[in-house]
Enzyme design. Structure first.
Site, PDB file in Angstrom:
ATOM      1  CB  SER A   1      -1.147  -0.011   1.356  1.00  0.00           C
ATOM      2  OG  SER A   1      -1.298   1.287   1.368  1.00  0.00           O
TER       3      SER A   1
ATOM      4  NE  ARG B   1     -21.146  -7.673 -46.361  1.00  0.00           N
ATOM      5  CZ  ARG B   1     -21.147  -9.155 -46.864  1.00  0.00           C
ATOM      6  NH1 ARG B   1     -21.862 -10.378 -46.578  1.00  0.00           N
ATOM      7  NH2 ARG B   1     -19.941  -9.386 -48.725  1.00  0.00           N
TER       8      ARG B   1
END
Length: 366
Positions: free
Chosen positions: A264, A303
């Site tokens: 930390s 498509r």
């Protein structure tokens, strides 16, 4: 995430991301075009010497320039074909024979998925192996089971780890099957193979070491949906195990700890299970990406007008985030510290039942 250089290592996506770079995209597209010219030549659609010239030409493709040129036509195949034709002179007609852009784009995506899946599956299986090793070592190590996050009855850490391994194994098997089943794509302008032949599609598949298609799947996207689901399940399986590690590593429990915990910036006493934390972070991103791919399955007629285009970036992101979850979880489980004394302190109630037998069943099934 695959191109976010600063964060890619943090989220564990580095190995998969390396298979999905812009250069790898270009390589996959060229691989398809070269194989297509060769397949067409084998069936007499283009001269063999022209196909050979295309195979032997080192095309100079700048990914950034190709990307900019892709905007006009909506995909990178169109400018790539122009570039290739310009580079091979009188062999130009042998570039992209009988194909449409989607044939090349989809088949290149299949190649990329297969290439990216190699490190992803290796990490997923590696995490499962690490979990299985923990199960074998701690087959009879008693601990408290928690249901609804409350103390329940005794179990063993071996059974907990065996459950992890079983889930990861199942996810890896399903994902591998989905990847292996992805076929070549070749249908021509309207999916009818006008100007070509089904034999060309089959030869193209063989040259690329891909499964042959039954019919072109331009707008039939169940394969992509199934792949997305398998990737999401794999990420979820990783996230579930990582969540257990994070919970069991809490200071109040301290029943497991990572071999290389994170620190930390403000609390030097902390030893965070950061590999599991970042595995969870990667896994949390997967469901939204899966949902996007499932929502994009409704391609229009012959498509897709937008849904097809939505797949490319989403799928590469999903590969990266699932790969990251697997990689970070493998790191977390490899060398995971297990603390039987801390587990024993919290035990109350009857024995652990048939936990050992259940562990054996999981390990034997592998």
């Amino acid at each position: 995430m695959t191109n976010a250089g600063l964060l890619t290592p943090l989220y564990g996506a580095g190995a998969v991301a390396a298979r999905l770079t812009d250069d790898e995209w270009v390589r996959a597209l060229l691989d398809v075009e070269r194989a297509l010219s060769r397949a067409a030549a084998e069936h007499g659609f283009v001269p063999v010497e022209h196909a050979k010239r295309i195979a032997d030409t080192a095309f100079a493709v700048d990914p950034a320039e190709l990307a900019a040129a892709s905007v006009e036509g909506g995909n990178p195949v169109i400018p790539l074909v122009r570039l290739m034709r310009a580079a091979v002179g009188d062999a130009a007609s042998a570039v992209h024979p009988g194909a449409t852009s989607q044939d090349v784009m989809d088949t290149a995506v299949v190649l990329l998925v297969r290439r990216a899946a190699e490190p992803l599956l290796a990490d997923l299986r590696g995490a499962a192996d690490a979990a299985a090793a923990l199960a074998a070592t701690h087959r009879d190590t008693p601990m408290m089971a928690r249901t609804l996050l409350q103390a329940a009855l005794p179990t063993t850490f071996g059974l907990v780890a065996a459950g992890w391994a079983a889930g990861l194994d199942a996810a890896a098997r399903d994902l591998a099957a989905r990847v292996d089943a992805l076929p070549v794509q070749f249908g021509g302008a309207a999916g009818t193979l006008a100007g070509s032949d089904p034999a060309v599609a089959d030869t193209l598949a063989d040259l690329l070491d891909l499964p042959r298609q039954q019919v072109p799947w331009h707008t039939e996207r169940t394969r992509i949906g199934a792949l997305a689901g398998a990737l999401g399940v794999a990420a979820g399986a990783c996230g579930r195990v990582a969540t257990d590690v994070v919970l069991l590593a809490q200071t109040e429990l301290a029943e497991v700890s990572e071999g290389a915990p994170g620190d930390s910036s403000s609390m030097p006493h902390k030893r965070n299970p950061i590999a599991a934390v970042t595995a969870r972070a990667s896994a949390r991103r997967a469901p939204g990406l899966v949902a996007t791919l499932l929502a994009a399955m409704d391609h229009e007629l012959q498509r897709g007008a937008g849904p097809w285009h939505a797949e490319w970036g989403t799928l590469t992101e999903l590969l990266g985030t699932t790969g990251g979850a697997a990689a970070r979880l493998r790191t977390s489980l490899t060398g995971l510290g297990v603390h039987p004394d801390a587990m024993r302190e919290k035990l109350t109630g009857p024995d652990t039942g048939h936990a050992g037998t259940l562990v054996d069943r999981v390990l034997e099934a592998r």
